[in-house]
Enzyme design. Structure first.
Site, PDB file in Angstrom:
ATOM      1  N   GLY A 512       0.724  -1.224  -0.024  1.00  0.00           N
ATOM      2  CA  GLY A 512       0.088   0.027  -0.041  1.00  0.00           C
ATOM      3  C   GLY A 512       0.951   1.312  -0.017  1.00  0.00           C
ATOM      4  O   GLY A 512       0.636   2.200  -1.085  1.00  0.00           O
ATOM      5  N   ALA A 513       1.811   1.242   1.119  1.00  0.00           N
ATOM      6  CA  ALA A 513       2.358   2.824   1.286  1.00  0.00           C
ATOM      7  C   ALA A 513       3.166   2.981   0.012  1.00  0.00           C
ATOM      8  O   ALA A 513       3.091   4.132  -0.551  1.00  0.00           O
ATOM      9  CB  ALA A 513       3.273   2.563   2.320  1.00  0.00           C
ATOM     10  N   LYS A 611       5.174   8.080  13.381  1.00  0.00           N
ATOM     11  CA  LYS A 611       4.078   7.694  14.135  1.00  0.00           C
ATOM     12  C   LYS A 611       3.235   6.814  13.797  1.00  0.00           C
ATOM     13  O   LYS A 611       2.940   5.684  14.328  1.00  0.00           O
ATOM     14  CB  LYS A 611       3.449   8.969  14.471  1.00  0.00           C
ATOM     15  N   THR A 612       2.818   6.752  12.489  1.00  0.00           N
ATOM     16  CA  THR A 612       1.753   5.853  11.964  1.00  0.00           C
ATOM     17  C   THR A 612       2.769   4.300  11.656  1.00  0.00           C
ATOM     18  O   THR A 612       2.237   3.309  11.990  1.00  0.00           O
ATOM     19  CB  THR A 612       1.013   6.234  10.604  1.00  0.00           C
ATOM     20  N   GLY A 680       7.436  -1.982   2.323  1.00  0.00           N
ATOM     21  CA  GLY A 680       6.417  -2.338   3.375  1.00  0.00           C
ATOM     22  C   GLY A 680       6.763  -2.724   4.531  1.00  0.00           C
ATOM     23  O   GLY A 680       7.878  -2.944   4.726  1.00  0.00           O
ATOM     24  N   GLU A 683       3.069  -5.827   7.557  1.00  0.00           N
ATOM     25  CA  GLU A 683       3.266  -7.354   7.767  1.00  0.00           C
ATOM     26  C   GLU A 683       4.572  -7.568   8.666  1.00  0.00           C
ATOM     27  O   GLU A 683       4.784  -8.548   9.139  1.00  0.00           O
ATOM     28  CB  GLU A 683       2.951  -8.102   6.541  1.00  0.00           C
TER      29      GLU A 683
END
Length: 726
Positions: A512-513, A611-612, A680, A683
């Protein structure tokens, strides 16, 4: 006139840009959209695991106040069905339901009630009477189905070198079996959908991780053009893989809406989350490792036996990590599946890596103990900068650095290799380590940027069909746009989760990122290039975007861009790497144990928002602790239903189960991975965590725990490993 912002936006630990919407309740999830004239659906589940429906009496249910329709296989819409079974499923597979009278597993949807209110639908569903022709001996016992195991596809097996020759050359051999149980996802937001069928098409507010694939699955199942399907998933309250593909409640609600001509909302209950939304399958993993006395690996075999459903096929690739993590010349990886009368398993929380790393990293620890070698030194000795399974170099690999820096932060030098020697009162203290790796895919992503000059304020909006499953997609996309447009983050808005927006790969698989942010980058760069070209300004010249609009006599401008992997990407293996360290305390009399300390070190490319990213790692560590501590779904062997059916008996970690956690991100920008250097991370946080805990428990107690979860009763009754003194 706006000026160029010098301070970078990417890399800043800013608060979530959507945070205010969430805490004020303005962020709408699938079941919260105010759709007029909406009615409610409740699924009816089978109460046998194998057999046929002889008759269904819906008359009493249909008499109830508010009930509009009861749909069963007798009156359901005809849908596309699988051409052959078992059918290999993926994220865009069809999901036929109520197409015949056969029952393949306990809890299978056999009907649906539609009523004016949720309560009316639930009540009426309990009044439907079903008569079954139950078939004997449902195939639900793992141990009794091993003779039915088959190889699902050619790529399920992999080998290099000569395994038996490598084992014969070894001075020491580990031969052990590791078991991971069935687990369930349980995101906080239940699976939900509001479907509205109109003019031969459907609009669906859906809790789905992959919007594009959801539109494909719905259109294929109903045999309508994809452009007739619109899926909206603005916010998704967790998924963990359970919302990657379209499940049957999506099709049931859509079918119901088509048949009654009104929007239909269907929300899966927490009990139905066990039977109707996928799960992690049970995996039996046979590990064989050979090594020389100096720690050099000579061979490694990882053979996995799992189960799938009777009519659909899914394989969790547990051996993936064993193909590439270490330098071993002789390697064998196999996967076998057994058809069983249980629902179809599917991707869950780093599928393959989470479970496979437990077996691999525990076996590596066992070998280090057998060689009387420090487990960190053993791993470093067998490090490699080449992915031997692909015969390609890694784009970057800082595993050794993760291990060494983590060891220093954790205080590894205080560890005594000899088990049962570190004591405090009645507690036995142990220290464990594991290496982690996770493939970092990067997929083609399209994005639109809308630039607006509003008075003296420059505003930008990014649109794409990406989803935010709680990981912070809105925030990092906003930071990316701010970075490349050189405007404050506060002047960027992000709109996601609508199939009318430019196509992305959706959320899942740790892509995603990298995919979303490079898509946003490409759109912003495209807008700047086009605006400069109109003015004959060189691309390299920095001009505020507001000035570009003004000089072009524009108040608004739109551009679309796309990003995809480069040729260089395709020539490399792109992975994130990490190391987990864990300190565990075990009561020597009761077997009760607790995690005292965890240190996680990761090299995952450029960290977009510490932070995320930290939040994602904390989530991964918690899930890894859940694997080790408590998570398991028990199957009743005679009837095929799940004994664990709620949070009362399916246990997950709580605050008291975790302890002091330190998370370290190594500075890394992998420009082979993509232009922004992103990899990523989500995960990676769960991968091999359970192994570090199991290895710490061995160091504390001298007992090898090869079956998850590690409960006190298992621990107290387990024997000491040979060579360990009581």
């Amino acid at each position: 006139m706006s000026s160029i912002v010098e301070k970078t936006a990417v890399g800043q630990a800013i608060d979530r840009v959507e945070g205010h919407l969430k805490v004020t309740g303005k962020a709408k999830y699938a079941s919260e959209f105010p759709v007029p004239n909406k009615v409610y659906a409740q699924g009816i589940n089978s109460t046998i695991s194998k057999g046929e429906i002889v008759s269904i009496d819906t008359s009493e249910a249909e008499k109830q106040e508010g009930v509009l329709k009861v749909i069963t296989h007798q009156n359901a819409e005809k849908l596309k069905t699988f051409e052959e079974e078992p059918a290999a499923i993926s994220t865009d597979s069809i999901a036929p339901v109520l197409q015949d009278h056969k029952v393949h597993y306990y809890g299978q949807y056999i009907g649906v009630v539609i009523a004016e209110t949720f309560e009316q639908a639930q009540y009426a569903a309990r009044l439907v009477k079903v008569e079954y022709r139950k078939e004997a001996s449902p195939a639900i016992i793992f141990e009794k189905n091993k003779d039915k195991a088959y190889r699902p596809k050619e790529s399920s097996d992999y080998s290099r070198g000569d395994l038996e020759k490598g084992l014969s050359e070894a001075d020491e051999i580990i031969d052990a079996v590791y078991n991971t149980p069935i687990e369930h996802h349980h995101p906080m937001e239940l699976h939900a959908l509001i479907a509205s069928w109109e003019n031969g098409g459907v609009t669906a507010y859906a809790s789905q991780q992959m919007v594009e694939d959801a539109t494909i699955a719905i259109s294929e199942t109903f045999q309508i053009p994809q452009e007739k399907v619109r899926v909206i998933a603005a916010f998704v309250g967790g998924g963990f893989g359970s919302k990657l593909k379209v499940e049957r409640q999506v099709i049931l609600a859509t079918m119901a809406s088509k048949m009654i001509g009104r929007p239909v909302q269907m929300t899966v209950t927490r009990h139905q989350m066990f039977t109707n939304t996928g799960m992690r399958q049970r995996n039996e993993q046979h590990m064989r490792i050979g090594a020389k006395k100096d720690g050099t690996l000579t061979s490694l075999a990882h053979e996995t036996l799992s189960h799938t459903s009777i009519n659909e096929e899914f394989q969790e690739s547990c051996g993936m990590v064993s193909k590439m993590l270490y330098k071993v010349p002789n390697n064998l990886v196999t996967h076998r599946l057994m058809p069983m009368n249980l629902q179809t398993p599917f991707a869950m929380r780093a599928p393959g890596e989470a479970t496979g790393s437990f077996a691999l990293e525990c076996a590596m620890d066992e070998m280090a103990w057998k060689l009387k070698m420090d487990p960190i030194d053993f791993r470093i000795k067998n490090d490699t900068q080449t992915d031997l399974s692909e015969d390609q170099p890694f784009s970057s690999r800082l595993l050794v650095e993760c291990l060494r820096i983590g060891a220093e932060k954790f205080g590894w030098e205080k560890r005594n290799m000899k088990p049962r020697t570190n004591k405090e009162g009645n507690w036995l203290k142990g220290y464990g380590v594991s290496a982690a790796s996770r493939n970092s895919p990067y997929k083609e992503t399209h994005s639109k940027v809308i630039l607006k000059q509003h008075k003296d304020l420059m505003e930008a909006t990014i649109r794409m069909d990406a989803t935010d499953i709680g990981t912070g997609s809105y925030t990092i996309i906003a930071q990316t746009a701010a970075e490349y447009l050189k405007i404050p983050v506060e002047q960027v808005s992000v709109e996601l989760g609508d199939s009318d927006f430019p196509v992305t790969p959706g959320s899942g698989g740790s892509w995603g990122a990298a995919s979303y942010c490079n898509g946003a980058r490409a759109a912003c760069e495209k807008a700047l290039q086009e605006l400069k070209k109109k003015l004959n300004i060189p691309d390299a010249e920095e001009v505020p975007v507001a000035e570009l609009l003004q000089k072009n006599n524009l108040m608004e401008y739109e551009a679309e861009g796309s990003a995809k992997p480069s040729e260089e990407f395709e020539k490399h293996s792109v992975y994130s790497f990490g190391a987990n360290f864990c300190e565990v305390w075990v009561d020597k009399d009761t077997g009760m144990w607790r995690i005292n300390r965890m240190v996680n070190v990761g090299s995952a490319g450029r960290i977009l928002n510490p932070k995320t990213a930290y939040g994602q790692i904390i989530g991964g560590l918690t899930m890894g602790a859940g694997m080790a501590l408590a998570e398991q779904t028990r199957v009743e062997p005679n009837f095929g239903n799940f004994i664990t059916r709620s949070f009362a008996d399916y246990h997950v970690p709580v605050n008291l189960d975790l302890a002091q956690i330190d998370v370290i991100f190594l500075p890394e920008e992998d420009k082979i991975a993509n232009k922004m250097g992103i990899k990523g991370i989500g995960e990676l946080g769960i991968t091999s965590v359970a192994a570090s805990i199991g290895n710490a428990i061995f160091n504390a107690t001298g007992k090898r725990m090869r079956d998850l979860p590690i409960t006190p009763e298992k621990l107290i009754t387990a024997p000491l490993e040979p060579g360990v003194q009581a």
